[in-house]
Write a protein that holds these residues in place. Structure first.
Motif, PDB file in Angstrom:
ATOM      1  N   GLY A 129       0.812  -1.213   0.000  1.00 58.19           N
ATOM      2  CA  GLY A 129       0.000   0.000   0.000  1.00 58.19           C
ATOM      3  C   GLY A 129       0.844   1.260   0.000  1.00 58.19           C
ATOM      4  N   VAL A 130       1.869   1.295   0.837  1.00 56.17           N
ATOM      5  CA  VAL A 130       2.736   2.479   0.901  1.00 56.17           C
ATOM      6  C   VAL A 130       3.496   2.655  -0.409  1.00 56.17           C
ATOM      7  N   VAL A 131       4.003   1.562  -0.980  1.00 59.18           N
ATOM      8  CA  VAL A 131       4.737   1.648  -2.247  1.00 59.18           C
ATOM      9  C   VAL A 131       3.824   2.173  -3.357  1.00 59.18           C
ATOM     10  N   PHE A 132       2.613   1.615  -3.477  1.00 56.64           N
ATOM     11  CA  PHE A 132       1.692   2.095  -4.506  1.00 56.64           C
ATOM     12  C   PHE A 132       1.325   3.559  -4.285  1.00 56.64           C
ATOM     13  N   TYR A 133       1.117   3.937  -3.033  1.00 56.80           N
ATOM     14  CA  TYR A 133       0.748   5.320  -2.751  1.00 56.80           C
ATOM     15  C   TYR A 133       1.862   6.277  -3.181  1.00 56.80           C
ATOM     16  N   PHE A 134       3.108   5.955  -2.814  1.00 56.41           N
ATOM     17  CA  PHE A 134       4.222   6.838  -3.178  1.00 56.41           C
ATOM     18  C   PHE A 134       4.501   6.813  -4.678  1.00 56.41           C
ATOM     19  N   LEU A 135       4.343   5.660  -5.331  1.00 63.09           N
ATOM     20  CA  LEU A 135       4.497   5.615  -6.787  1.00 63.09           C
ATOM     21  C   LEU A 135       3.443   6.481  -7.462  1.00 63.09           C
ATOM     22  N   GLY A 136       2.226   6.426  -6.959  1.00 62.70           N
ATOM     23  CA  GLY A 136       1.170   7.280  -7.495  1.00 62.70           C
ATOM     24  C   GLY A 136       1.467   8.749  -7.288  1.00 62.70           C
ATOM     25  N   THR A 137       2.081   9.079  -6.167  1.00 61.43           N
ATOM     26  CA  THR A 137       2.445  10.466  -5.890  1.00 61.43           C
ATOM     27  C   THR A 137       3.590  10.912  -6.805  1.00 61.43           C
ATOM     28  N   ILE A 138       4.583  10.057  -6.973  1.00 64.05           N
ATOM     29  CA  ILE A 138       5.741  10.405  -7.808  1.00 64.05           C
ATOM     30  C   ILE A 138       5.321  10.579  -9.265  1.00 64.05           C
ATOM     31  N   PHE A 139       4.516   9.639  -9.780  1.00 61.83           N
ATOM     32  CA  PHE A 139       4.103   9.698 -11.178  1.00 61.83           C
ATOM     33  C   PHE A 139       2.813  10.489 -11.398  1.00 61.83           C
ATOM     34  N   ARG A 140       2.306  11.097 -10.333  1.00 62.66           N
ATOM     35  CA  ARG A 140       1.093  11.911 -10.375  1.00 62.66           C
ATOM     36  C   ARG A 140      -0.088  11.160 -10.992  1.00 62.66           C
ATOM     37  N   SER A 141      -0.245   9.926 -10.526  1.00 63.72           N
ATOM     38  CA  SER A 141      -1.347   9.092 -10.986  1.00 63.72           C
ATOM     39  C   SER A 141      -2.309   8.878  -9.828  1.00 63.72           C
ATOM     40  N   SER A 142      -3.497   9.421  -9.947  1.00 64.07           N
ATOM     41  CA  SER A 142      -4.464   9.291  -8.862  1.00 64.07           C
ATOM     42  C   SER A 142      -4.969   7.855  -8.743  1.00 64.07           C
ATOM     43  N   ILE A 201      -3.188   5.006  -9.166  1.00 56.36           N
ATOM     44  CA  ILE A 201      -2.222   4.216  -8.399  1.00 56.36           C
ATOM     45  C   ILE A 201      -2.258   4.628  -6.929  1.00 56.36           C
ATOM     46  N   SER A 202      -2.365   5.924  -6.663  1.00 49.00           N
ATOM     47  CA  SER A 202      -2.470   6.397  -5.275  1.00 49.00           C
ATOM     48  C   SER A 202      -3.727   5.863  -4.609  1.00 49.00           C
ATOM     49  N   LEU A 203      -4.832   5.855  -5.340  1.00 48.81           N
ATOM     50  CA  LEU A 203      -6.088   5.329  -4.810  1.00 48.81           C
ATOM     51  C   LEU A 203      -5.952   3.839  -4.499  1.00 48.81           C
TER      52      LEU A 203
END
Length: 127
Positions: free
Chosen positions: A29-42, A44-46
């Motif tokens: 969950g933390v990895v997906f959240y940060f990847l979504g934040t880095i790549f600005r993908s809502s 993946i963050s969701l």
């Protein structure tokens, strides 16, 4: 401060708590959240947030049997994949669908019928 601690202890009594599957879910969950934040993908963050919320649900659940079953299944498949990785050059390892035992077969024999030595269930697999 003592009253808050006492209230939290009462709330957490009887809850399932933290286990191996919980560790994995939290990390994913933390990895997906940060990847979504880095790549600005809502999206993946969701997804990361949903995985972390599911871990929180498991952590606070009072259904010990259900959460324990989930963890046992995870640990069984974790063990299977660890064995497969360690034996990858010489053997193939299969899981018997009937009794759940691990069956080790030499690699490179083609398509063969495997019979479980414990329960006698047979199935065809490629090695």
């Amino acid at each position: 401060m003592g009253k808050i601690r006492e209230t939290m202890n009462r709330f957490l009594q009887g809850r399932y708590g933290y286990d191996e599957l919980g560790k994995l879910l939290l990390i994913v969950g933390v990895v997906f959240y940060f990847l979504g934040t880095i790549f600005r993908s809502s999206t993946i963050s969701l997804l990361g947030s949903l995985v972390m919320f599911y871990e929180l649900f498991r952590l606070l659940s009072k259904k010990h049997w259900d959460r324990g079953e989930e963890n046992r299944k995870y640990l069984k498949y974790k063990k299977l994949w660890k064995l497969r990785f360690e034996e990858r050059s010489t053997s193939r390892i299969f899981l018997c669908k009937s009794c759940g035992k691990f069956i080790r077969v030499p690699k490179g024999k083609g398509k063969i019928q495997i019979t479980c030595p414990t329960c006698g269930h047979s199935s065809v697999h490629r090695t």
